[in-house]
Design an enzyme around this catalytic site. Structure first.
Site, mmCIF file in Angstrom:
data_model
loop_
_atom_site.group_PDB
_atom_site.id
_atom_site.type_symbol
_atom_site.label_atom_id
_atom_site.label_comp_id
_atom_site.label_asym_id
_atom_site.label_seq_id
_atom_site.Cartn_x
_atom_site.Cartn_y
_atom_site.Cartn_z
ATOM 1 N N LYS A 1 8.144 -63.685 -30.732
ATOM 2 C CA LYS A 1 9.535 -63.903 -31.156
ATOM 3 C C LYS A 1 9.522 -64.773 -32.391
ATOM 4 C CE LYS A 1 13.859 -63.151 -29.701
ATOM 5 N NZ LYS A 1 14.451 -62.141 -28.795
ATOM 6 N N ASP B 1 17.690 -59.859 -33.480
ATOM 7 C CA ASP B 1 18.191 -60.656 -32.346
ATOM 8 C C ASP B 1 19.490 -61.278 -32.876
ATOM 9 O OD1 ASP B 1 17.287 -61.869 -29.561
ATOM 10 O OD2 ASP B 1 18.033 -63.569 -30.688
HETATM 11 N N1 NAI Z 1 19.734 -57.287 -30.127
HETATM 12 C C1 NAI Z 1 18.876 -56.919 -29.186
HETATM 13 O O1 NAI Z 1 18.322 -55.817 -29.209
HETATM 14 C C2 NAI Z 1 18.589 -57.825 -28.055
HETATM 15 C C3 NAI Z 1 19.280 -59.003 -27.859
HETATM 16 N N2 NAI Z 1 19.056 -59.742 -26.744
HETATM 17 C C4 NAI Z 1 19.788 -60.979 -26.499
HETATM 18 O O2 NAI Z 1 21.172 -60.692 -26.402
HETATM 19 C C5 NAI Z 1 21.948 -61.822 -26.832
HETATM 20 C C6 NAI Z 1 22.935 -61.386 -27.901
HETATM 21 O O3 NAI Z 1 22.203 -60.869 -29.016
HETATM 22 P P1 NAI Z 1 22.856 -59.886 -30.082
HETATM 23 O O4 NAI Z 1 24.027 -59.190 -29.491
HETATM 24 O O5 NAI Z 1 21.761 -59.087 -30.652
HETATM 25 O O6 NAI Z 1 23.314 -60.921 -31.183
HETATM 26 P P2 NAI Z 1 24.549 -60.814 -32.187
HETATM 27 O O7 NAI Z 1 24.271 -61.790 -33.245
HETATM 28 O O8 NAI Z 1 24.817 -59.405 -32.555
HETATM 29 O O9 NAI Z 1 25.747 -61.307 -31.280
HETATM 30 C C7 NAI Z 1 25.756 -62.526 -30.610
HETATM 31 C C8 NAI Z 1 27.139 -62.695 -30.057
HETATM 32 O O10 NAI Z 1 27.192 -63.808 -29.186
HETATM 33 C C9 NAI Z 1 28.292 -64.609 -29.564
HETATM 34 N N3 NAI Z 1 28.022 -65.982 -29.212
HETATM 35 C C10 NAI Z 1 27.050 -66.776 -29.681
HETATM 36 N N4 NAI Z 1 27.168 -67.971 -29.115
HETATM 37 C C11 NAI Z 1 28.209 -67.894 -28.251
HETATM 38 C C12 NAI Z 1 28.831 -68.781 -27.360
HETATM 39 N N5 NAI Z 1 28.388 -70.033 -27.239
HETATM 40 N N6 NAI Z 1 29.891 -68.362 -26.620
HETATM 41 C C13 NAI Z 1 30.343 -67.098 -26.739
HETATM 42 N N7 NAI Z 1 29.787 -66.208 -27.580
HETATM 43 C C14 NAI Z 1 28.760 -66.618 -28.319
HETATM 44 C C15 NAI Z 1 28.444 -64.419 -31.048
HETATM 45 O O11 NAI Z 1 29.746 -64.740 -31.481
HETATM 46 C C16 NAI Z 1 28.170 -62.935 -31.143
HETATM 47 O O12 NAI Z 1 29.322 -62.196 -30.827
HETATM 48 C C17 NAI Z 1 20.921 -62.866 -27.263
HETATM 49 O O13 NAI Z 1 20.627 -63.693 -26.149
HETATM 50 C C18 NAI Z 1 19.694 -62.030 -27.588
HETATM 51 O O14 NAI Z 1 18.507 -62.775 -27.488
HETATM 52 C C19 NAI Z 1 18.184 -59.333 -25.762
HETATM 53 C C20 NAI Z 1 17.485 -58.180 -25.909
HETATM 54 C C21 NAI Z 1 17.557 -57.395 -27.111
HETATM 55 O O1 AKG Z 2 13.258 -54.744 -30.145
HETATM 56 C C1 AKG Z 2 12.564 -55.733 -30.220
HETATM 57 O O2 AKG Z 2 11.416 -55.755 -30.609
HETATM 58 C C2 AKG Z 2 13.105 -57.103 -29.881
HETATM 59 C C3 AKG Z 2 14.103 -57.190 -28.815
HETATM 60 C C4 AKG Z 2 14.289 -58.621 -28.440
HETATM 61 O O3 AKG Z 2 14.204 -59.502 -29.270
HETATM 62 C C5 AKG Z 2 14.475 -58.962 -27.054
HETATM 63 O O4 AKG Z 2 14.173 -58.121 -26.201
HETATM 64 O O5 AKG Z 2 14.921 -60.092 -26.769
#
Ligand code: NAI
Ligand code: AKG
Length: 447
Positions: free
Chosen positions: A128, A168
């Site tokens: 990561k 992420d």
């Molecule tokens: N993008 C991916 O493929 C993956 C993401 N994740 C996890 O999913 C989560 C969200 O990631 P993404 O959707 O990709 O990021 P993103 O940047 O697209 O969205 C994050 C969202 O969470 C909100 N947010 C952040 N802090 C907050 C808080 N304190 N209260 C309420 N909302 C809050 C933001 O406003 C935003 O809407 C993270 O924990 C990330 O590590 C896990 C697996 C894969």
């Molecule tokens: O697609 C990836 O390699 C990363 C996804 C990721 O950051 C996660 O699973 O938390």
């Protein structure tokens, strides 16, 4: 020494060696809680310093990221890449751009990634990275210059057989484009497999954008099926309104449920008619605006500033925003309101107190390393397509994702049954993820 005694001794050592990194300690504690029963049954897993080696990243890279803002000021950020464990394949895991990013956060995420990637059944190791750069309010040119500077240093540590980052929090398709552009320029080679989450016309995979949210919803569908029910007619509350949340909402609606609330860091909206996805995407993906704008434009919705989205009564809760966003008090409210299932779309969004409350109340609970594995799994499908110079259709890729999530669910359920705790997805995910990595670490010797 008993399995329990061994893991608590190693845990104390981990805390001592990694002082001031509470998120990392929390992630290790959550996995260790499940490991003592494995060590009781198979004591050889504690041989050859295996658990100690598992806790120590293979490599941790910290670097300076200097860049110029639109006014010409030089800003210095810090970049990180933790290459945690590569026994199953190249390091794989996203990059997070957020002002809260520090080494402990990246280590927690990298540690989780090892077990998640193992559970996915695909040949990927765990890593990561990220930066304390805050993309909020930055222009496109500033984002591009930052990404170029970040990749100017990071590129020497990457490669399709070495380390393959993706997105992420704060890193989506736009940032992956700038990062890939700079990698291509620095290496003078079109190495598609070095990053995933790419655009569809330049080496990306169908369904990668949707995969984490879709995957989490497929996982919930399997959890509900195991309880003899399904998503049809269920009210679902989904925190966040970013990549994971948006596509979880989309799949919930496709499977007959209604997503009635979502949030950002300023507050949450409730829309009992079901979240209007077109409007949400326009506000969040195109305008990059605030969630309050949704309620301004939709008469069936209202906005609650601050507060907790978990106060909204629902059948299914999907925390999809960030770590430790669902507290013990939130869990008590959800339980009081009759929640049936909780699945982590985000990484470690549930505090230890909340997790304990769900377990004691018998609420079906899926940890992120199982429920959100669809994102990284589809990244591995993108790598497969890149390696074979191929590109698959949306429907085929989505079927592959759905099958992977059914398998992850089955792997967790089967392992939990084997260890006498049917329905305990936390135990099942931790043990199933661990055993595969541990067996590979044995096979490869002390490295
Ligand atoms: N993008 C991916 O493929 C993956 C993401 N994740 C996890 O999913 C989560 C969200 O990631 P993404 O959707 O990709 O990021 P993103 O940047 O697209 O969205 C994050 C969202 O969470 C909100 N947010 C952040 N802090 C907050 C808080 N304190 N209260 C309420 N909302 C809050 C933001 O406003 C935003 O809407 C993270 O924990 C990330 O590590 C896990 C697996 C894969
Ligand atoms: O697609 C990836 O390699 C990363 C996804 C990721 O950051 C996660 O699973 O938390």
């Amino acid at each position: 020494m008993t399995g329990n005694g061994q893991v608590s001794r190693i845990y104390d050592e981990v805390v001592k060696r990694n002082a001031g990194e509470p998120l990392f300690h929390q992630a290790v504690a959550e996995v260790f809680e499940s490991l003592s029963v494995v060590l009781e049954r198979y004591p050889h897993y504690a041989d050859a310093g295996l658990i100690e080696r598992l806790c120590e990243p293979e490599r941790q890279i910290i670097f300076r990221v200097p860049w110029q803002d639109d006014e010409g000021n030089v800003i210095v950020n810090r970049g990180f890449r933790v290459q945690y464990n590569s026994v199953l394949g190249p390091y794989k895991g996203g990059l997070r751009f957020h002002p809260s990013v520090n080494l402990g956060m990246v280590k927690f995420l990298g540690f989780e990634q090892i077990f998640k990637n193992s559970l996915s059944g695909l040949p990927i190791g765990g890593g990561k990275g990220g930066s304390d750069f805050d993309p909020k309010g930055r222009s496109n040119s500033e984002i591009m210059r930052f990404c170029q500077s970040f990749m100017t240093e990071l590129h020497r540590h990457l490669g399709e057989y070495t380390d393959v980052p993706a997105g992420d929090i704060g890193v989506g398709g736009r940032e992956i484009g700038y990062l890939f552009g700079q990698y291509k320029r620095m290496t003078n080679s079109y190495e598609s497999g070095v990053l995933t989450g790419k655009g569809l016309t330049w080496g990306g995979s169908q369904v990668r954008r949707e995969a984490t949210g879709y995957g989490a919803t497929y996982f919930v569908a399997s959890m509900l099926e195991a309880k003899g029910t399904d998503l049809a007619g269920k009210k679902v509350v989904i925190s966040g309104s970013g990549n994971v949340a948006i596509y979880a909402i989309e799949k919930v609606h496709q499977l007959g449920g209604t997503a009635i609330a979502c949030s950002d860091s300023s507050g949450y909206i409730v829309d009992e008619q079901g979240v209007d996805l077109e409007l949400l995407k326009e506000i969040k993906e195109i305008k990059r605006g605030r969630i309050s704008e949704y309620a301004e434009q939709r008469s069936t919705a209202h906005f609650v500033e601050g507060g907790s989205i978990w106060d909204v009564p629902c059948d299914v809760a999907l925390p999809c925003a960030t770590q430790n966003e669902l507290s013990g008090d939130d869990a008590a409210t959800l339980i009081k309101n009759g929640v049936l299932a909780v699945a982590e779309g985000a990484n470690m969004p549930t505090t230890p107190e909340a997790l304990k409350a769900f377990r004691e109340a018998g609420v079906a609970f899926a940890p992120g390393k199982a429920a959100n594995a669809g994102g990284v799994a589809t990244s591995a499908l993108e790598m497969q397509q890149n390696a074979s110079r191929d590109s698959w259709h949306f429907e085929y890729t989505d079927e592959r994702l759905a099958a992977i999530m059914r398998d992850v669910h089955e792997r967790c359920s089967e392992t939990a049954r084997e260890y006498g705790k049917p329905g305990d997805y936390v135990l099942g995910a931790n043990i199933a993820g661990f055993v595969k990595v541990a067996d590979a670490m044995f096979a490869l010797g002390v490295i």
